[in-house]
Motif scaffolding. Structure first.
Motif, PDB file in Angstrom:
ATOM      1  N   PHE A   1       0.825  -1.205   0.000  1.00 38.67           N
ATOM      2  CA  PHE A   1       0.000   0.000   0.000  1.00 38.67           C
ATOM      3  C   PHE A   1       0.858   1.252   0.000  1.00 38.67           C
ATOM      4  CE2 PHE A   1       0.729  -0.747   4.532  1.00 38.67           C
ATOM      5  CZ  PHE A   1       0.953   0.531   5.037  1.00 38.67           C
ATOM      6  N   ILE A   2       0.228   2.356  -0.353  1.00 39.63           N
ATOM      7  CA  ILE A   2       0.851   3.658  -0.181  1.00 39.63           C
ATOM      8  C   ILE A   2       0.044   4.442   0.845  1.00 39.63           C
ATOM      9  CG2 ILE A   2       1.800   3.726  -2.520  1.00 39.63           C
ATOM     10  CD1 ILE A   2      -0.425   5.759  -3.195  1.00 39.63           C
ATOM     11  N   ARG A   3       0.730   5.321   1.559  1.00 39.87           N
ATOM     12  CA  ARG A   3       0.075   6.181   2.545  1.00 39.87           C
ATOM     13  C   ARG A   3       0.344   7.632   2.167  1.00 39.87           C
ATOM     14  NH1 ARG A   3       2.884   6.109   7.941  1.00 39.87           N
ATOM     15  NH2 ARG A   3       3.843   8.031   7.151  1.00 39.87           N
ATOM     16  N   LEU A   4      -0.705   8.398   2.085  1.00 37.26           N
ATOM     17  CA  LEU A   4      -0.595   9.815   1.766  1.00 37.26           C
ATOM     18  C   LEU A   4      -0.832  10.623   3.031  1.00 37.26           C
ATOM     19  CD1 LEU A   4      -2.780   9.809  -1.479  1.00 37.26           C
ATOM     20  CD2 LEU A   4      -0.321   9.406  -1.288  1.00 37.26           C
ATOM     21  N   ASP A   5       0.107  11.480   3.386  1.00 34.73           N
ATOM     22  CA  ASP A   5      -0.058  12.331   4.562  1.00 34.73           C
ATOM     23  C   ASP A   5      -0.841  13.578   4.162  1.00 34.73           C
ATOM     24  OD1 ASP A   5       1.342  10.558   6.114  1.00 34.73           O
ATOM     25  OD2 ASP A   5       3.277  11.560   5.818  1.00 34.73           O
ATOM     26  N   LEU A   6      -2.117  13.598   4.531  1.00 31.15           N
ATOM     27  CA  LEU A   6      -2.972  14.723   4.190  1.00 31.15           C
ATOM     28  C   LEU A   6      -2.660  15.946   5.046  1.00 31.15           C
ATOM     29  CD1 LEU A   6      -6.354  12.775   3.856  1.00 31.15           C
ATOM     30  CD2 LEU A   6      -4.613  13.213   2.101  1.00 31.15           C
TER      31      LEU A   6
END
Length: 397
Positions: free
Chosen positions: A120-125
């Motif tokens: 998975f990828i995680r995007l820091d909003l």
């Protein structure tokens, strides 16, 4: 050297082939000749500083026992999970972990091998909120599942028989006090389609759902200056049309100076037997998967660090299996209980490396009710597992 090793891993090369004119400095470090070219452009290599490559390993010499009688002793690779993770952008993080002790069979619902734990990828909003997309770890409460799998010698029944890694999306937010966080996930409820999961054991009155999804929410908290930590979750699984699963997990962690105590409570109420434990008990009389089943569990682990190099662990667990939908008016809903006891001694010889040599014994008892024995022909039994080996998340790069 880290950049060269990662280049080879990405290219699935088994080793680096150095040219014949390479030389070694007085400090014992190889100097690469100019003819050796990187697979990754120079302007991209700074990204590799934030990338880790880990071999999560547990290997042992195991001796198995049944009803007190020795059955087999052999060397065993209990766990080997290759992991690569890190930041590829200030706000983008990725993680991939593959298990080499499971057959790489793709699920026909999510189209990814079951041997892949996470991809998975995680995007820091924002600094406190992030979004994850891909195959993720279901954010269930409880510390038994929170541990790295290499640290759990034997799982209790619910975690052992569940689909723990599922494809979907999730969002997590850490509150301003940095002591509490909340997460929410929308996931596939399984890795397989309904037809593949249940096959001919599907009850005639139940059919596949058009939306086989799971909703998972988790709250994590910290209290009394970190002496008490919690991870509580509720999950709703749409297993089939008119057949759902409600799953509660409550995890508590108590911290003292050299002592840590964990307690988990698990409650899984299933309209259709997803774990399959009750269905296996009744299959001599009923050809279909059991309906309206309940699994209730307790898991306790105590950890005491005697010296900086010697650690003692004791785990006690039980799991209760009930068939609330039993059509026998004279029958019992409670069918069986399993018990587990794991005693472990760990020796940690290195201050700067997390490798632990261990000696452990796992005892399990499977106790069936009198009704289950009379009706379904099952019998109580006891197993044992003695192991001596090592466990380590080997950070190689």
């Amino acid at each position: 050297m880290k950049k060269y090793f990662i280049c080879c891993l990405i290219g699935y090369l088994p080793f680096l082939a150095f040219s014949q004119d390479e030389k070694q400095t007085n400090e014992g470090v190889f100097v690469f000749p100019d003819s050796l070219k990187s697979l990754i452009p120079i302007n991209k290599q700074s990204l590799l500083r934030d990338v880790d490559v880990i071999f999560n390993s547990r290997m042992a010499y195991n001796s198995n026992f049944l009803e007190g009688n020795h059955t087999l002793s052999a060397f065993n690779v209990n766990q080997l999970r290759f992991e690569i993770k890190g930041k590829i952008h200030d706000k983008v993080y990725f993680r991939f972990r593959n298990r080499y002790t499971r057959e790489p069979i793709p699920g026909n619902l999510d189209n990814i091998s079951r041997s892949v734990d996470m991809a998975f990828i995680r995007l820091d909003l924002s600094p406190t909120t992030n979004l994850s997309i891909g195959k993720v770890c279901a954010d269930w409460g409880g510390y038994e599942f929170d541990f790295n799998p290499i640290d759990i010698l034997t799982y209790n029944d619910v975690i052992e028989y569940a689909d723990n890694f599922l494809v979907g999306v999730g969002i997590s937010h850490t509150f301003a006090d940095k002591k509490n966080s909340l997460s929410f996930q929308v996931l596939n409820s399984r890795t397989k389609t309904y037809e593949e999961q249940y096959g001919s054991s599907s009850p005639p009155s139940i059919s596949a759902s058009e939306y086989p999804l799971a909703l998972v929410t988790n709250w994590r908290g910290s209290f009394f200056k970190g002496k008490l930590e919690t991870t509580y979750s509720y999950s709703f699984f749409n297993e089939a049309k008119g057949a759902n699963m409600n799953y509660f997990a409550i995890g508590n962690k108590f911290n003292a100076k050299n002592f840590v105590l964990y307690y988990d409570f698990q409650y899984s109420d299933e309209d259709l037997d997803r774990k399959g434990i009750v269905s296996d008990i009744i299959n001599s009389q009923y050809q279909y998967a059991a309906q309206d089943v309940l699994y209730v569990e307790n898991w306790v682990m105590a950890e005491y660090l005697i010296t900086p190099k010697i650690n003692l662990l004791m785990t006690v667990m039980n799991s209760n299996h009930s068939w609330k939908g039993n059509p026998d008016s004279n029958g019992s809903s409670k069918l069986s209980t399993s018990y587990g006891l794991i005693s472990t001694i760990q020796y940690m010889p290195f201050k700067d490396m997390n490798i632990r040599f261990y000696l452990a014994y796992t005892a399990r008892k499977y106790d069936y009710t009198g009704y289950a024995e009379r009706t379904f022909g099952v019998k109580d039994y006891i197993t044992g597992l003695f192991g001596i080996g090592f466990v380590a998340p080997l950070l190689v790069l």
